[in-house]
Design a protein around this motif. Structure first.
Motif, PDB file in Angstrom:
ATOM      1  N   MET A 356       0.856  -1.174   0.000  1.00  0.00           N
ATOM      2  CA  MET A 356       0.000   0.000   0.000  1.00  0.00           C
ATOM      3  C   MET A 356       0.897   1.230   0.000  1.00  0.00           C
ATOM      4  O   MET A 356       1.597   1.489   0.963  1.00  0.00           O
ATOM      5  N   SER A 357       0.862   1.981  -1.083  1.00  0.00           N
ATOM      6  CA  SER A 357       1.787   3.100  -1.225  1.00  0.00           C
ATOM      7  C   SER A 357       1.149   4.443  -0.921  1.00  0.00           C
ATOM      8  O   SER A 357       1.810   5.330  -0.398  1.00  0.00           O
ATOM      9  N   VAL A 358      -0.123   4.596  -1.252  1.00  0.00           N
ATOM     10  CA  VAL A 358      -0.841   5.838  -0.973  1.00  0.00           C
ATOM     11  C   VAL A 358      -2.231   5.476  -0.474  1.00  0.00           C
ATOM     12  O   VAL A 358      -2.903   4.621  -1.065  1.00  0.00           O
ATOM     13  N   LEU A 359      -2.662   6.124   0.622  1.00  0.00           N
ATOM     14  CA  LEU A 359      -3.981   5.859   1.186  1.00  0.00           C
ATOM     15  C   LEU A 359      -4.713   7.169   1.434  1.00  0.00           C
ATOM     16  O   LEU A 359      -4.129   8.126   1.948  1.00  0.00           O
ATOM     17  N   LEU A 360      -5.983   7.182   1.065  1.00  0.00           N
ATOM     18  CA  LEU A 360      -6.851   8.322   1.282  1.00  0.00           C
ATOM     19  C   LEU A 360      -7.941   7.892   2.259  1.00  0.00           C
ATOM     20  O   LEU A 360      -8.631   6.899   2.015  1.00  0.00           O
ATOM     21  N   SER A 361      -8.098   8.635   3.356  1.00  0.00           N
ATOM     22  CA  SER A 361      -9.105   8.292   4.357  1.00  0.00           C
ATOM     23  C   SER A 361     -10.184   9.359   4.399  1.00  0.00           C
ATOM     24  O   SER A 361      -9.882  10.563   4.351  1.00  0.00           O
ATOM     25  N   TYR A 362     -11.433   8.915   4.535  1.00  0.00           N
ATOM     26  CA  TYR A 362     -12.590   9.807   4.565  1.00  0.00           C
ATOM     27  C   TYR A 362     -13.313   9.648   5.904  1.00  0.00           C
ATOM     28  O   TYR A 362     -13.463   8.530   6.408  1.00  0.00           O
ATOM     29  N   ASP A 363     -13.769  10.776   6.469  1.00  0.00           N
ATOM     30  CA  ASP A 363     -14.436  10.720   7.769  1.00  0.00           C
ATOM     31  C   ASP A 363     -15.842  10.135   7.632  1.00  0.00           C
ATOM     32  O   ASP A 363     -16.284   9.778   6.528  1.00  0.00           O
ATOM     33  N   LYS A 364     -16.543  10.048   8.740  1.00  0.00           N
ATOM     34  CA  LYS A 364     -17.848   9.395   8.740  1.00  0.00           C
ATOM     35  C   LYS A 364     -18.854  10.101   7.835  1.00  0.00           C
ATOM     36  O   LYS A 364     -19.791   9.486   7.323  1.00  0.00           O
ATOM     37  N   LYS A 365     -18.669  11.404   7.615  1.00  0.00           N
ATOM     38  CA  LYS A 365     -19.563  12.143   6.719  1.00  0.00           C
ATOM     39  C   LYS A 365     -19.202  11.942   5.251  1.00  0.00           C
ATOM     40  O   LYS A 365     -19.940  12.382   4.359  1.00  0.00           O
ATOM     41  N   GLY A 366     -18.041  11.310   5.005  1.00  0.00           N
ATOM     42  CA  GLY A 366     -17.589  11.106   3.636  1.00  0.00           C
ATOM     43  C   GLY A 366     -16.673  12.195   3.128  1.00  0.00           C
ATOM     44  O   GLY A 366     -16.341  12.227   1.936  1.00  0.00           O
ATOM     45  N   ASP A 367     -16.246  13.100   4.037  1.00  0.00           N
ATOM     46  CA  ASP A 367     -15.353  14.186   3.630  1.00  0.00           C
ATOM     47  C   ASP A 367     -13.894  13.742   3.695  1.00  0.00           C
ATOM     48  O   ASP A 367     -13.524  12.933   4.554  1.00  0.00           O
ATOM     49  N   PRO A 368     -13.026  14.278   2.827  1.00  0.00           N
ATOM     50  CA  PRO A 368     -11.592  13.967   2.892  1.00  0.00           C
ATOM     51  C   PRO A 368     -11.034  14.306   4.258  1.00  0.00           C
ATOM     52  O   PRO A 368     -11.303  15.377   4.813  1.00  0.00           O
ATOM     53  N   TRP A 369     -10.199  13.400   4.791  1.00  0.00           N
ATOM     54  CA  TRP A 369      -9.696  13.597   6.152  1.00  0.00           C
ATOM     55  C   TRP A 369      -8.175  13.423   6.224  1.00  0.00           C
ATOM     56  O   TRP A 369      -7.443  14.369   6.446  1.00  0.00           O
ATOM     57  N   LYS A 370      -7.686  12.213   5.987  1.00  0.00           N
ATOM     58  CA  LYS A 370      -6.259  11.957   6.199  1.00  0.00           C
ATOM     59  C   LYS A 370      -5.602  11.373   4.955  1.00  0.00           C
ATOM     60  O   LYS A 370      -6.194  10.557   4.246  1.00  0.00           O
ATOM     61  N   TYR A 371      -4.371  11.812   4.752  1.00  0.00           N
ATOM     62  CA  TYR A 371      -3.566  11.355   3.624  1.00  0.00           C
ATOM     63  C   TYR A 371      -2.344  10.618   4.163  1.00  0.00           C
ATOM     64  O   TYR A 371      -1.695  11.086   5.097  1.00  0.00           O
ATOM     65  N   PHE A 372      -2.039   9.471   3.571  1.00  0.00           N
ATOM     66  CA  PHE A 372      -0.948   8.646   4.084  1.00  0.00           C
ATOM     67  C   PHE A 372      -0.134   8.080   2.926  1.00  0.00           C
ATOM     68  O   PHE A 372      -0.415   6.998   2.428  1.00  0.00           O
ATOM     69  N   PRO A 373       0.897   8.810   2.468  1.00  0.00           N
ATOM     70  CA  PRO A 373       1.820   8.251   1.476  1.00  0.00           C
ATOM     71  C   PRO A 373       2.988   7.555   2.175  1.00  0.00           C
ATOM     72  O   PRO A 373       3.476   8.024   3.199  1.00  0.00           O
ATOM     73  N   ILE A 374       3.416   6.423   1.621  1.00  0.00           N
ATOM     74  CA  ILE A 374       4.535   5.663   2.178  1.00  0.00           C
ATOM     75  C   ILE A 374       5.638   5.608   1.129  1.00  0.00           C
ATOM     76  O   ILE A 374       5.487   4.968   0.088  1.00  0.00           O
ATOM     77  N   GLY A 375       6.746   6.295   1.400  1.00  0.00           N
ATOM     78  CA  GLY A 375       7.859   6.320   0.466  1.00  0.00           C
ATOM     79  C   GLY A 375       8.631   5.011   0.499  1.00  0.00           C
ATOM     80  O   GLY A 375       8.956   4.498   1.563  1.00  0.00           O
ATOM     81  N   LYS A 376       8.944   4.498  -0.686  1.00  0.00           N
ATOM     82  CA  LYS A 376       9.640   3.219  -0.816  1.00  0.00           C
ATOM     83  C   LYS A 376      10.918   3.387  -1.627  1.00  0.00           C
ATOM     84  O   LYS A 376      10.911   3.997  -2.701  1.00  0.00           O
ATOM     85  N   THR A 377      12.003   2.828  -1.083  1.00  0.00           N
ATOM     86  CA  THR A 377      13.265   2.825  -1.818  1.00  0.00           C
ATOM     87  C   THR A 377      13.638   1.400  -2.181  1.00  0.00           C
ATOM     88  O   THR A 377      13.288   0.450  -1.474  1.00  0.00           O
TER      89      THR A 377
END
Length: 436
Positions: A356-377
């Protein structure tokens, strides 16, 4: 009669080898070496371009929705580089070739007849209602940290995106161990004895700051995905171990912008979500060669000469690395628990490595909330000890809460080795011992 009997026996052997034989080479090649016959392309894109607030509309099709908005708002610019192959450890590929033909899902959505390797190397099909579930199983039984990984040093930095201030730094040691389905380090495929049938363990210990020192976390994930994880927290200031309740894996971890469930991209049970495969697309992901990036001055005096990649962008919440255009599987996950703080996750799984390289999380209302990119070398372009391990090395991550305008950056040194992860450290007894 003898001739007929012989013909029937030969036919039986052929049928048996077809059903129970090794996975077809073409499937293996496409799964693990997707760029062998050509690199991914996109209209108007050339590797080396820098994507900025001025030209972001030209590249919207190869950006995830959150990153598109962040660049458009002037929070970050993406520098790109040519796509490279992140070949995984040959033993993991061979385990897939030898064992995946027989793997299937039970009516409960669990793996059946799985030994080691990638459970479902076949290309996902939008007509397959279980395609998303299979892709997440590929991640859960993947090679994200090899069979055994240590992250040390591991710095979590709290950053205010409104005023660019660093609020706090927590320094950890972190350890991962696969007890089962191993394909890299002996013993293979399983560590014995393992009476509890633990699949994987995670152990972390806080080194600094003083008020959190000796706080420790231990997680056991079991082979049976329907069995809830066991997790324990040792609180250094209380000098005692307490078991974490199930709901606490979705609480903020030590005041950071992360939930325990967020670790490594997704650290929950497969069965806790409904998974749906959305599409396969070429998208920019933070894959790069660590030794070619612009590095910071930290950590000082590392014995391997290692240094973290630099931070940049709004609040210092983004990695100063290059991104590659890569083939990705897009998966939607919706929690089954109505009390869960998220309505859904959108996950970009790198097709070659299964991580999993990039994750987009949405709150209970369906609005954008948290962004989680994982850098890989690539492991061959990191410290010398990782060369040849065939792991897409964790190198940088961000938990970005856009609603709170706050982030936690994770800078770390990952080492793939069995020596620093003896099974004994993944025990409640060790929490007490280390906390003295």
């Amino acid at each position: 009669m003898k001739t007929l009997f012989t013909a029937l026996m030969v036919s039986s052997v052929l049928i048996s080898s077809t059903v129970f034989g090794a996975m077809d080479d073409a499937v293996i090649e496409k799964s693990f070496y997707p760029y062998k016959d050509g690199l991914p392309t996109a209209e108007g894109y050339e590797p080396g371009v820098e994507i900025t607030q001025q030209n972001v509309e030209d590249y919207k099709a190869i950006l995830d929705d959150f990153m598109y908005r962040y660049i458009k708002q002037g929070w970050y610019t993406i520098k790109t580089s040519p796509t490279t192959s992140f070949d995984l450890y040959p033993g993991y590929v061979e385990a897939t070739r030898s064992h995946s033909e027989s793997v299937k899902l039970t009516p409960d959505g669990l793996l059946d007849e799985f030994v080691a390797g990638r459970p479902f190397p076949q290309e996902p099909d939008t007509n397959d209602p279980e395609a998303g579930l299979k892709l997440v199983w590929n991640f859960q039984r993947g090679f994200n940290a090899g069979d055994s990984e240590t992250i040390k040093p591991f710095w979590w930095t709290f950053r205010n995106m409104n005023n660019d201030k660093v609020e706090r730094v927590i320094k950890f040691d972190w350890h991962f161990l696969n007890w089962k389905h191993r394909s890299q380090f002996d013993p293979k495929p399983d560590i014995e004895p393992n009476p509890g049938q633990i699949f994987r363990s995670i152990y972390g210990k806080v080194l600094e700051p003083f008020d959190l020192a000796n706080t420790q976390l231990l997680i056991h994930r079991y082979e049976n995905d329907l069995k809830r994880d066991d997790a324990w927290l040792y609180l250094g200031f209380q000098r005692r171990v307490r078991r974490l309740a199930t709901g606490q894996i979705t609480d903020a971890f030590l005041g950071t912008d992360a939930m325990i469930e967020d670790f490594e991209g997704y650290n929950g049970r497969v069965s806790d979500y409904e998974w749906k495969y959305l599409e396969t697309k070429n998208v920019l992901l933070p894959f790069y060669n660590h030794n070619e990036m612009e590095l910071s001055d930290n950590p000082a005096n590392d014995p391997d000469g290692f240094q973290f990649v630099k931070v940049t962008g709004k609040g210092g919440c983004f990695p100063k690395v290059t991104w590659q255009l890569r083939k990705a599987y897009v998966v939607e996950g919706r929690p089954k628990d109505s009390n869960h703080p998220l309505s859904k996750r959108i996950i970009y799984l790198d097709a070659q490595t299964g991580i999993m390289s990039v994750l987009l999380s949405y709150d209970k209302k369906g609005d954008p909330w948290k962004y989680f990119p994982i850098g890989k070398t690539h492991s061959d372009n990191h410290i010398a000890r990782n060369k040849g391990t065939g792991v897409a090395i964790d190198d940088f991550a961000v938990f970005l809460d856009e609603q709170a305008m706050h982030c936690t950056t994770l800078q770390f040194k990952s080492v793939i080795n069995p020596e620093e992860n003896p099974p004994g450290i993944f025990s409640v007894q060790n929490l007490r011992k280390q906390g003295r």
